[in-house]
Design a protein around this motif. Structure first.
Motif, PDB file in Angstrom:
ATOM      1  N   ASN B 145      14.041 -22.068  36.775  1.00  0.00           N
ATOM      2  CA  ASN B 145      14.879 -21.091  37.112  1.00  0.00           C
ATOM      3  C   ASN B 145      16.230 -21.012  36.449  1.00  0.00           C
ATOM      4  OD1 ASN B 145      12.883 -20.504  39.090  1.00  0.00           O
ATOM      5  ND2 ASN B 145      13.677 -21.743  40.523  1.00  0.00           N
ATOM      6  N   ARG B 146      16.601 -22.022  35.817  1.00  0.00           N
ATOM      7  CA  ARG B 146      17.948 -22.157  35.665  1.00  0.00           C
ATOM      8  C   ARG B 146      18.286 -22.842  34.182  1.00  0.00           C
ATOM      9  NH1 ARG B 146      22.584 -24.537  39.217  1.00  0.00           N
ATOM     10  NH2 ARG B 146      21.380 -26.368  38.857  1.00  0.00           N
ATOM     11  N   PRO B 147      18.229 -22.120  33.116  1.00  0.00           N
ATOM     12  CA  PRO B 147      18.301 -23.008  31.906  1.00  0.00           C
ATOM     13  C   PRO B 147      19.794 -23.329  31.555  1.00  0.00           C
ATOM     14  CG  PRO B 147      17.841 -20.836  31.143  1.00  0.00           C
ATOM     15  CD  PRO B 147      17.777 -20.946  32.779  1.00  0.00           C
ATOM     16  N   THR B 148      20.431 -24.329  32.315  1.00  0.00           N
ATOM     17  CA  THR B 148      21.830 -24.454  32.248  1.00  0.00           C
ATOM     18  C   THR B 148      22.511 -25.043  30.974  1.00  0.00           C
ATOM     19  OG1 THR B 148      21.826 -26.742  33.024  1.00  0.00           O
ATOM     20  CG2 THR B 148      22.222 -25.021  34.765  1.00  0.00           C
ATOM     21  N   THR B 149      23.737 -24.688  30.668  1.00  0.00           N
ATOM     22  CA  THR B 149      24.063 -25.313  29.342  1.00  0.00           C
ATOM     23  C   THR B 149      24.031 -26.721  29.382  1.00  0.00           C
ATOM     24  OG1 THR B 149      25.817 -23.540  29.316  1.00  0.00           O
ATOM     25  CG2 THR B 149      26.193 -25.428  27.792  1.00  0.00           C
TER      26      THR B 149
END
Lengths: 229, 464
Positions: B145-149
């Motif tokens: 859901n969340r491709p973070t840095t």
């Protein structure tokens, strides 16, 4: 204050810029290396020697062009420093040359393989490595003239390549064994020849190795050392 | 532990511990050989011990990085790892290839190319294994859901590490070009893309441990990895001074290598500043200790000591001496060894559900390894500088100089013993945590050991 997108731009921009510069320098390196390393002299023998060098992981102990491990000597200029005969004799039985000291694996190389290895080392020694290895800046200056003494200038090849690894004559050579300038005071031709044939038989426990010298070699050595001045 | 598949990480962490233990054994074999005790020479000559020592280093760090990815990615992208069974197969294959390589080194099955001794057929298996790993993690991020840095930095680092393995597999007739591309792997790993992995893992740990806002941490993460690549890519030049490459590398390598410590300094300041800034009092003080230790030791070992011999005019005399070993040991341990240890220290309570946060043993493990490594670096430094002056500057014979250095290797063995004792404590602590368990998120405590006891009792009751 710096925003996250500015930080990202710095990362991407910096990486691209230096990446391009690196690629350009790589192209430049490919253009320069053939001449700088005398690639014209990179014969099949050199290539085979390179193969032996990697197959036996020689840089697991030695350094070459300063790269490798720090357990055994740097070999970039070894052909110039030791000479081919010395290297050949040494590789056949490394422990015999430096008895009781740090050990090297005794490889069962054929003469042809040793020649290939030496060809490889000679090729490496002729690479223009931007001045590496540097001459030691604080090395004691060699004494040019030993009054009344002998000089290596008229020594036979075999003496220059093998004996000087441990012995000095005229102030030049190694310091493992005693200097040989006044050897004529202690030996005659027969006793010197017997000593060179098998040092252990004359003086058990001596550090002097039994070297693979032909009768002609022994004759040349004793003639040089015993001639009266 | 929020996601069940994070447990896969434990396999890699345990593998790291085992491989590192073995690496230390071979380190001692080499140190004793340098002291003149080379009894094992007929069976394990120095070059075999050396190949095993350095390749185990690479393997246990990579194992730690892969474990880090399996642990961190699910939490960052908020989903389970895809294909967990394939992930276990990937782990098993990694171990098998590693074991074959290590055994092969004892029988001369190798390529004599420093750090990349693994023979060509095994190289291909490594490539397949790493591609599998990269695939599993990549799909997990893609579906998450969340491709973070943080996740992207970690993943990009691992992907680039895999890609950069390839130039090391090209064959060149010329020793010069062979060396040139070997450094594409070795240098661009440790002073390039591995730092991306490091940045990713550090920012994950700092987010968890300090509670500083993710936006701020990730912004600075970009700045630091920006500096890393800005200096590190052209900094490769410091390996090209004296191997037969063109002279221009003396200038390019010299200037950009001089900037490399800045990236590590940035990393250290980042860690310390965020730890101070953070309001959250995470109970896992041990993990914070390792995280900050990693920041400081990586700057000292990789940044400062690297710079100590990276200028061309200094390197002319230190190139190929024990000075390199001085820098190498503290750099690898500080930047990457301690990083893996920090993540394991953070992950173990989460994975096993045992909140053993305040153990004296864990603290001793940290200080003994740290002081041990500083002392080891000191021993190498004295030996290295003495070697440079005696052999390179005054021209004394190599073997005579080595004899004179034996006493410093005795010092090295003493320091390494302290280091090894610290590591042994860490392993005991690791074993005491036990196996990972599902649904066992530890009750995080903020006030003393009373709650820890409750958790421990509860855990025992749950087991019973």
């Amino acid at each position: 204050m710096l925003s996250k997108s500015a930080a990202r731009a710095f990362f991407i921009g910096g990486t691209l810029l230096t990446g391009v510069a690196f690629a350009a320098l790589t192209v430049h390196t490919h253009q320069t290396v053939p001449e700088q390393s005398n690639e014209a002299n990179l014969t099949p023998a050199v290539e085979r020697g390179h193969g032996i060098w990697t197959d036996e992981n020689c840089m697991g102990c030695h350094t070459l062009l300063g790269e490798g491990a720090y357990y055994a000597p740097e070999l970039t200029k070894v052909v110039e420093r030791r000479g081919k005969l010395w290297i050949k004799t040494f590789i056949k039985d490394p422990e015999a040359m430096f008895p009781g000291r740090r050990r090297m694996v005794k490889y069962d190389f054929t003469d042809a393989q040793i020649d290939d290895l030496i060809a490889f080392l000679e090729w490496v020694g002729n690479i223009d490595a931007n001045g590496f290895p540097a001459d030691p800046p604080y090395a004691p200056a060699p004494q040019a003239v030993i009054v009344g003494g002998r000089s290596l200038d008229n020594a036979p090849e075999v003496f220059k390549s093998l004996c000087t690894a441990c012995h000095m004559v005229g102030g030049k050579g190694g310091n493992v064994g005693p200097p040989l300038d006044d050897i004529s005071a202690r030996y005659d031709a027969a006793s010197l020849d017997a000593w060179l044939v098998d040092p252990q038989a004359i003086k058990p426990g001596t550090a002097m190795p039994k070297l693979p010298l032909t009768p002609e070699h022994r004759k040349a050595i004793s003639t040089f050392l015993l001639e009266t001045r | 532990m929020k996601y069940k598949t994070q447990q896969i990480a434990w396999l890699f962490f345990a593998t790291s511990m085992l491989l590192f233990a073995l690496q230390l054994v071979y380190g001692f074999i080499m140190a004793f050989a340098h002291m003149g005790y080379d009894t094992l020479h007929p069976w394990i000559p120095f070059n075999a011990a050396r190949a095993v020592h350095t390749n185990l280093l690479v393997m246990w760090l990579l194992s730690g990085f892969m474990g880090a990815a399996y642990y961190i990615i699910p939490e960052e992208v908020e989903r389970e790892i895809v294909a967990p069974k394939l992930a276990v197969v990937q782990w098993a294959a990694f171990v098998i290839v590693g074991v074959i390589a290590i055994i092969g080194f004892h029988f001369g099955w190798w390529e004599g190319r420093k750090f990349l001794e693994i023979p060509r057929p095994l190289d291909w298996l490594v490539v397949v294994d790493v591609l599998t790993f990269v695939g599993i993690i990549g799909v997990t991020i893609w579906k998450g859901n969340r491709p973070t840095t943080t996740a992207i930095a970690l993943y990009l680092g691992l992907v680039l590490a895999a890609v950069l393995y390839l130039p090391g597999m090209i064959h060149f007739k010329s020793q010069v070009l062979d060396s040139f591309y070997r450094w594409w792997v070795v240098h661009l790993w440790v002073e390039g893309v591995w730092e991306l992995v490091m940045g990713g893992i550090l920012s994950f740990l700092l987010i968890k441990l300090t509670g500083v806002d993710r936006e701020i941490l990730e912004k600075w993460l970009y700045v630091i990895v920006g500096f890393t690549f800005l200096s590190g890519i052209l900094g490769t030049g410091h390996h090209y001074y004296y191997i037969g490459a063109p002279r221009i590398w003396l200038i390019v390598g010299g200037v950009f290598s001089a900037l490399e410590p800045l990236a590590f300094l940035g990393m250290a300041m980042y860690g310390i500043a965020m730890a101070r800034k953070g309001g959250r009092q995470h109970p896992n003080k041990n993990a914070l200790l390792w995280t900050l230790g990693c920041c400081i030791m990586s700057f000292t070992g990789a940044g400062f000591l690297g710079f100590a011999h990276t200028l061309p005019q200094v390197n002319m005399y230190t190139h190929g001496t024990l000075v390199t070993a001085m820098h190498g040991h503290m750099a690898f341990w500080g930047a990457y060894g301690m990083l893996v240890f920090a993540l394991i220290a953070y992950a173990m309570p989460e994975l096993t559900g045992r909140a053993r946060h305040k153990g004296k043993m864990a603290e001793w493990a940290f200080w003994m390894t740290t002081i041990g490594m500083v002392a080891m670096t000191g021993a190498f430094a004295v030996a290295g500088v003495a070697q440079v002056y005696m052999e390179r500057m005054t021209g004394l014979d190599f073997l005579d100089v080595q004899d004179a250095l034996q006493v410093h290797f005795f010092g090295l063995v003493l320091a390494a013993t302290l280091f090894t004792t610290g590591f042994a404590l860490y392993v005991v602590d690791f074993v005491k945590y036990g196996l990972p368990r599902s649904g066992g998120a530890p009750r995080t405590t903020t006030n003393g050991s009373a709650d820890d006891v409750v958790v421990a009792v509860g855990a025992r009751a749950a087991e019973g």
